[in-house]
Scaffold this motif. Structure first.
Motif, mmCIF file in Angstrom:
data_model
loop_
_atom_site.group_PDB
_atom_site.id
_atom_site.type_symbol
_atom_site.label_atom_id
_atom_site.label_comp_id
_atom_site.label_asym_id
_atom_site.label_seq_id
_atom_site.Cartn_x
_atom_site.Cartn_y
_atom_site.Cartn_z
ATOM 1 N N HIS A 38 -38.564 32.976 -53.157
ATOM 2 C CA HIS A 38 -37.919 31.997 -54.037
ATOM 3 C C HIS A 38 -36.507 32.484 -54.323
ATOM 4 C CE1 HIS A 38 -37.042 29.417 -57.447
ATOM 5 N NE2 HIS A 38 -36.810 30.500 -58.163
ATOM 6 N N ALA A 39 -35.518 31.676 -53.945
ATOM 7 C CA ALA A 39 -34.112 32.048 -54.131
ATOM 8 C C ALA A 39 -33.894 33.430 -53.506
ATOM 9 C CB ALA A 39 -33.723 31.988 -55.593
ATOM 10 N N ASN A 40 -33.538 34.430 -54.292
ATOM 11 C CA ASN A 40 -33.303 35.785 -53.778
ATOM 12 C C ASN A 40 -34.452 36.732 -54.075
ATOM 13 O OD1 ASN A 40 -30.774 35.148 -52.746
ATOM 14 N ND2 ASN A 40 -29.763 35.537 -54.700
ATOM 15 N N THR A 41 -35.592 36.199 -54.451
ATOM 16 C CA THR A 41 -36.720 37.043 -54.841
ATOM 17 C C THR A 41 -37.895 36.856 -53.894
ATOM 18 O OG1 THR A 41 -36.044 36.889 -57.152
ATOM 19 C CG2 THR A 41 -38.289 37.651 -56.712
ATOM 20 N N HIS A 42 -38.355 37.969 -53.336
ATOM 21 C CA HIS A 42 -39.555 37.961 -52.496
ATOM 22 C C HIS A 42 -40.726 38.368 -53.393
ATOM 23 C CE1 HIS A 42 -41.709 37.973 -48.745
ATOM 24 N NE2 HIS A 42 -42.238 39.148 -49.071
ATOM 25 N N ILE A 43 -41.771 37.549 -53.431
ATOM 26 C CA ILE A 43 -42.944 37.802 -54.272
ATOM 27 C C ILE A 43 -44.132 38.052 -53.349
ATOM 28 C CG2 ILE A 43 -44.407 36.941 -56.135
ATOM 29 C CD1 ILE A 43 -42.130 34.863 -56.689
ATOM 30 N N THR A 44 -44.840 39.133 -53.600
ATOM 31 C CA THR A 44 -45.992 39.494 -52.771
ATOM 32 C C THR A 44 -47.192 39.813 -53.651
ATOM 33 O OG1 THR A 44 -44.534 40.429 -51.084
ATOM 34 C CG2 THR A 44 -46.855 41.078 -51.006
ATOM 35 N N TRP A 45 -48.308 39.176 -53.340
ATOM 36 C CA TRP A 45 -49.587 39.500 -53.963
ATOM 37 C C TRP A 45 -50.386 40.258 -52.917
ATOM 38 C CZ3 TRP A 45 -47.046 34.958 -54.734
ATOM 39 C CH2 TRP A 45 -46.831 34.572 -56.062
ATOM 40 N N THR A 46 -50.935 41.403 -53.305
ATOM 41 C CA THR A 46 -51.787 42.174 -52.404
ATOM 42 C C THR A 46 -53.181 42.269 -53.009
ATOM 43 O OG1 THR A 46 -51.169 44.278 -53.416
ATOM 44 C CG2 THR A 46 -49.875 43.562 -51.509
ATOM 45 N N GLU A 50 -30.132 44.353 -53.802
ATOM 46 C CA GLU A 50 -29.182 44.777 -54.830
ATOM 47 C C GLU A 50 -29.847 45.472 -56.021
ATOM 48 O OE1 GLU A 50 -26.906 41.354 -55.869
ATOM 49 O OE2 GLU A 50 -26.148 41.095 -53.832
ATOM 50 N N THR A 51 -31.102 45.156 -56.284
ATOM 51 C CA THR A 51 -31.752 45.720 -57.466
ATOM 52 C C THR A 51 -32.652 46.914 -57.147
ATOM 53 O OG1 THR A 51 -33.558 44.139 -57.292
ATOM 54 C CG2 THR A 51 -31.687 43.543 -58.715
ATOM 55 N N GLY A 52 -32.646 47.369 -55.916
ATOM 56 C CA GLY A 52 -33.404 48.573 -55.602
ATOM 57 C C GLY A 52 -34.820 48.318 -55.145
ATOM 58 N N TRP A 53 -35.722 49.136 -55.646
ATOM 59 C CA TRP A 53 -37.113 49.165 -55.205
ATOM 60 C C TRP A 53 -37.890 47.937 -55.647
ATOM 61 C CZ3 TRP A 53 -38.073 52.966 -51.907
ATOM 62 C CH2 TRP A 53 -37.240 54.072 -51.929
ATOM 63 N N PRO A 54 -39.012 47.676 -54.964
ATOM 64 C CA PRO A 54 -39.904 46.609 -55.440
ATOM 65 C C PRO A 54 -40.404 46.934 -56.849
ATOM 66 C CG PRO A 54 -40.547 47.344 -53.242
ATOM 67 C CD PRO A 54 -39.493 48.300 -53.735
ATOM 68 N N ALA A 55 -40.678 45.906 -57.614
ATOM 69 C CA ALA A 55 -41.164 46.082 -58.985
ATOM 70 C C ALA A 55 -42.567 45.503 -59.116
ATOM 71 C CB ALA A 55 -40.217 45.391 -59.966
ATOM 72 N N LEU A 56 -43.467 46.305 -59.662
ATOM 73 C CA LEU A 56 -44.822 45.835 -59.934
ATOM 74 C C LEU A 56 -44.777 44.925 -61.146
ATOM 75 C CD1 LEU A 56 -47.890 45.959 -59.385
ATOM 76 C CD2 LEU A 56 -47.968 47.917 -60.933
ATOM 77 N N ARG A 57 -45.249 43.689 -61.011
ATOM 78 C CA ARG A 57 -45.219 42.718 -62.111
ATOM 79 C C ARG A 57 -46.566 42.537 -62.785
ATOM 80 N NH1 ARG A 57 -40.134 42.715 -63.484
ATOM 81 N NH2 ARG A 57 -38.822 42.482 -61.647
ATOM 82 N N ALA A 58 -47.642 42.704 -62.019
ATOM 83 C CA ALA A 58 -48.974 42.508 -62.602
ATOM 84 C C ALA A 58 -50.006 43.179 -61.704
ATOM 85 C CB ALA A 58 -49.291 41.026 -62.726
ATOM 86 N N SER A 59 -51.138 43.530 -62.287
ATOM 87 C CA SER A 59 -52.260 44.058 -61.516
ATOM 88 C C SER A 59 -53.553 43.558 -62.157
ATOM 89 C CB SER A 59 -52.228 45.582 -61.463
ATOM 90 O OG SER A 59 -52.289 46.121 -62.760
ATOM 91 N N PHE A 60 -54.608 43.573 -61.358
ATOM 92 C CA PHE A 60 -55.864 42.991 -61.804
ATOM 93 C C PHE A 60 -56.998 43.627 -61.029
ATOM 94 C CE2 PHE A 60 -59.038 39.499 -61.279
ATOM 95 C CZ PHE A 60 -59.381 39.340 -62.598
ATOM 96 N N ASP A 61 -58.083 43.964 -61.703
ATOM 97 C CA ASP A 61 -59.265 44.467 -61.022
ATOM 98 C C ASP A 61 -60.279 43.340 -60.919
ATOM 99 O OD1 ASP A 61 -59.226 44.836 -63.841
ATOM 100 O OD2 ASP A 61 -61.035 46.067 -63.729
ATOM 101 N N ALA A 62 -60.629 42.992 -59.684
ATOM 102 C CA ALA A 62 -61.583 41.909 -59.422
ATOM 103 C C ALA A 62 -62.865 42.522 -58.873
ATOM 104 C CB ALA A 62 -60.990 40.921 -58.419
ATOM 105 N N TYR A 63 -63.979 41.930 -59.223
ATOM 106 C CA TYR A 63 -65.264 42.460 -58.780
ATOM 107 C C TYR A 63 -65.941 41.592 -57.733
ATOM 108 C CZ TYR A 63 -64.535 45.928 -62.305
ATOM 109 O OH TYR A 63 -63.992 46.963 -63.017
#
Length: 126
Positions: free
Chosen positions: A88-96, A20-33
């Protein structure tokens, strides 16, 4: 950093499973070494949000933390991309987590600017 350096680009995305809310939304990003730093970023996020998750999503989170994290770490040490997901509920959360090469960036601290920097002159407004 004065030369390219291997590391991992980490992102957290959410998407409404009902679409219902359209495209996936980027919530956070992180550069790891390092691989440990990359999987730790996901682990901290999961531990932080787990008390607010519904029981099924919380179980998914803790299953990854106890059982799946070692597989993720091994894959990262082989420089393979990894994904951790839960719903969770109606939200799919993905960490890549993706292996990357970080390139050095030019900065202005204590060095002469490159010659091309002088090709551009500021314009005054009337």
């Amino acid at each position: 950093m004065d030369k390219p350096r291997r590391g991992f680009w980490c992102e957290c995305w959410t998407q409404d499973v009902n679409g219902e809310t359209g495209w996936p939304a980027l919530r956070a990003s992180f550069d790891a070494y390092s691989a440990p730093q990359a999987d730790r970023w996901v682990a901290v996020a999961l531990r932080t949000i787990s008390p607010a998750l519904d029981p099924d999503a919380s179980d998914e989170a803790w299953t990854w933390l106890y059982d799946g994290r070692i597989d993720t770490r091994r894959a990262l040490l082989r420089m393979e991309p990894c994904t951790v997901s839960l719903t969770h509920a109606n939200t799919h959360i993905t960490w890549t987590i993706r292996p990357v090469v970080f390139l050095p960036m030019a900065h202005r601290q204590g060095i002469e600017l490159p010659a091309c920097a002088y090709d551009f002159t500021p314009h005054t407004t009337d």
